[in-house]
Design an enzyme around this catalytic site. Structure first.
Site, PDB file in Angstrom:
ATOM      1  N   GLY A  10       0.535  -1.255  -0.419  1.00 12.40           N
ATOM      2  CA  GLY A  10      -0.298  -0.121  -0.021  1.00 12.40           C
ATOM      3  C   GLY A  10       1.041   1.249  -0.080  1.00 12.40           C
ATOM      4  O   GLY A  10       0.237   2.695   0.396  1.00 12.40           O
ATOM      5  N   GLY A  13      -0.668   5.324  -1.019  1.00 10.84           N
ATOM      6  CA  GLY A  13      -2.043   5.734  -0.098  1.00 10.84           C
ATOM      7  C   GLY A  13      -0.814   6.656   0.843  1.00 10.84           C
ATOM      8  O   GLY A  13       0.369   7.602   0.742  1.00 10.84           O
ATOM      9  N   GLN A  14      -1.353   7.632   1.465  1.00 11.70           N
ATOM     10  CA  GLN A  14      -1.311   9.286   2.457  1.00 11.70           C
ATOM     11  C   GLN A  14       0.040   8.121   3.496  1.00 11.70           C
ATOM     12  O   GLN A  14       0.734   9.499   3.283  1.00 11.70           O
ATOM     13  CB  GLN A  14      -2.575   9.300   3.162  1.00 11.70           C
ATOM     14  N   LEU A  15       0.066   7.066   3.615  1.00 11.84           N
ATOM     15  CA  LEU A  15       1.355   7.194   4.405  1.00 11.84           C
ATOM     16  C   LEU A  15       2.215   6.462   3.437  1.00 11.84           C
ATOM     17  O   LEU A  15       3.521   7.106   4.040  1.00 11.84           O
ATOM     18  CB  LEU A  15      -0.107   6.394   5.742  1.00 11.84           C
ATOM     19  N   ASP A  36       1.818  -1.709  -4.300  1.00 14.13           N
ATOM     20  CA  ASP A  36       0.619  -1.485  -4.655  1.00 14.13           C
ATOM     21  C   ASP A  36      -0.579  -1.956  -5.588  1.00 14.13           C
ATOM     22  O   ASP A  36       0.121  -2.372  -6.217  1.00 14.13           O
ATOM     23  CB  ASP A  36       0.583   0.205  -4.592  1.00 14.13           C
ATOM     24  N   TYR A 141     -15.149  -0.325   9.259  1.00 16.70           N
ATOM     25  CA  TYR A 141     -13.683  -0.053   9.170  1.00 16.70           C
ATOM     26  C   TYR A 141     -13.274  -0.556  10.488  1.00 16.70           C
ATOM     27  O   TYR A 141     -12.044  -1.224  10.649  1.00 16.70           O
ATOM     28  CB  TYR A 141     -13.262   1.377   8.619  1.00 16.70           C
ATOM     29  N   LYS A 145     -10.374  -2.877  12.081  1.00 13.16           N
ATOM     30  CA  LYS A 145      -9.849  -2.577  12.767  1.00 13.16           C
ATOM     31  C   LYS A 145      -9.080  -3.614  13.919  1.00 13.16           C
ATOM     32  O   LYS A 145      -8.235  -4.339  15.375  1.00 13.16           O
ATOM     33  CB  LYS A 145      -9.055  -1.287  12.894  1.00 13.16           C
TER      34      LYS A 145
HETATM   35  N1  SER Z   1      -8.087   8.980   9.523  1.00 14.61           N
HETATM   36  C1  SER Z   1      -9.051   7.747   9.667  1.00 14.61           C
HETATM   37  C2  SER Z   1     -10.368   7.465   8.402  1.00 14.61           C
HETATM   38  O1  SER Z   1     -10.392   8.671   8.660  1.00 14.61           O
HETATM   39  C3  SER Z   1      -9.080   6.823  10.787  1.00 14.61           C
HETATM   40  O2  SER Z   1      -8.352   5.892  10.837  1.00 14.61           O
HETATM   41  O3  SER Z   1     -11.235   6.860   8.432  1.00 14.61           O
END
Ligand code: SER
Length: 310
Positions: A10, A13-15, A36, A141, A145
């Site tokens: 990934g 992505g942002q991170l 990715d 989501y 997690k």
């Molecule tokens: N930044 C994420 C979200 O808003 C939170 O883990 O889904």
């Protein structure tokens, strides 16, 4: 010599975008393989196209490159996930299972798996939310997690796989854009401000949420991954805190630089998600176990974001 070879799942992505760069600085570009679903222009070096839902494909990459560490960042986030609940569950869980199982089978030394403040939901104390709080998330989501945290803990306890994890707050950086999260507004707002445009916020003015500036997020991740294994007492996922603010407060801090900046509030379905999350987080365990300490507050973050985006 014990050389580490790192796989990032990934990486677009942002991170992933920022973490890949940082890991390459620390470990040498040849030892950090980005992956990715598709190749991003400009990031072709040491990049592998990888669908992490495909067990065999993940296994092949790990074996071929003698991977010793995996950062598994691929996931569908909170807001986007609500549009396809079962598909989100499938993707988030399948990719995690593949990473955990390939790591167990082929003796990968360390795995990083990000969790989120989205694990919290009903029946929590929203002020200084504790590590040990009840986890009843309101999004798929968040459910993925919570399950992922438990699987990480299971693989550690049962197989000794060294999985480490952080419950990330909303992440704010200038280098990349988030996609599909409930905290995305806090990045988008800066992109509008520097273009002298007004901003329509999908959360209302007083929605306080835990957030963290990208440098702190990256540093927290690397500090956890480098921490002494014996010191880690949490094998589900660590609470970590950076700062907390609401849309009105971030708009005010932007107005220090753009006095004419205008914000309007038009809450949508994401307001309900945000309402179920903590306002601020207690991260005592992270502070005690591996000396976590954030450096960025709202004002320093705003200054840094604006300087870099301008
Ligand atoms: N930044 C994420 C979200 O808003 C939170 O883990 O889904």
């Amino acid at each position: 010599m014990n050389k580490d070879v790192i796989l990032i799942v990934g990486s677009n992505g942002q991170l992933g975008t920022v973490l890949t760069e940082k890991l390459r600085l620390n470990y040498g570009a040849v030892n950090v393989i980005a992956s990715d679903l598709y190749k991003k222009i400009g990031s072709e070096d040491n990049f592998i196209t990888l669908d992490a839902t495909d067990f065999k494909a993940v296994e092949e990459v790990v074996l071929k490159n003698k991977i010793t560490q995996i950062y598994h960042l691929a996931a569908i986030l909170s807001a986007k996930g609500e549009q396809n609940p079962l598909g989100t569950w499938d993707l988030n869980m399948k990719t995690l299972f593949n990473v955990l199982e390939v790591s167990r089978l082929h003796k990968v030394k360390k795995v990083f798996f990000p969790s989120s403040i989205a694990v919290f939901g009903e029946n929590i104390d929203k002020e200084n939310t504790l590590q040990s709080s009840n986890l009843t998330p309101t999004t798929v989501y968040g459910m993925s997690k919570v399950a992922g945290e438990n699987w990480a803990n299971y693989y550690f306890k049962k197989y000794g796989l060294d999985v480490r994890s952080l419950r990330y707050p909303g992440v704010i950086g200038y280098q990349s854009l988030p996609g599909g999260g409930t905290t995305d507004y806090a990045v988008d707002i800066f992109h509008k401000a520097v273009k002298n445009e007004s901003f329509e916020c999908f959360l209302d003015a007083s929605t306080m949420l835990p957030m963290m500036y990208m440098d702190d997020v990256i540093r927290a991740t690397l500090e956890l991954m480098e921490a002494d294994k014996e010191k880690l007492t949490i094998r589900t996922s660590y609470n970590i805190a950076g700062m907390s603010f609401n849309p009105e407060q971030i708009a005010l801090s932007i107005k220090e630089y753009y006095p004419d900046f205008k914000i309007a509030y038009k809450p949508d379905f994401r307001q309900v998600i945000a309402n179920s999350w903590p306002k601020c987080i207690d991260d005592t365990a992270a502070r005690n176990d591996w000396n976590w300490k954030p450096e960025y507050n709202l004002n320093l973050m705003t200054k840094t974001m604006i300087e870099n985006l301008k």
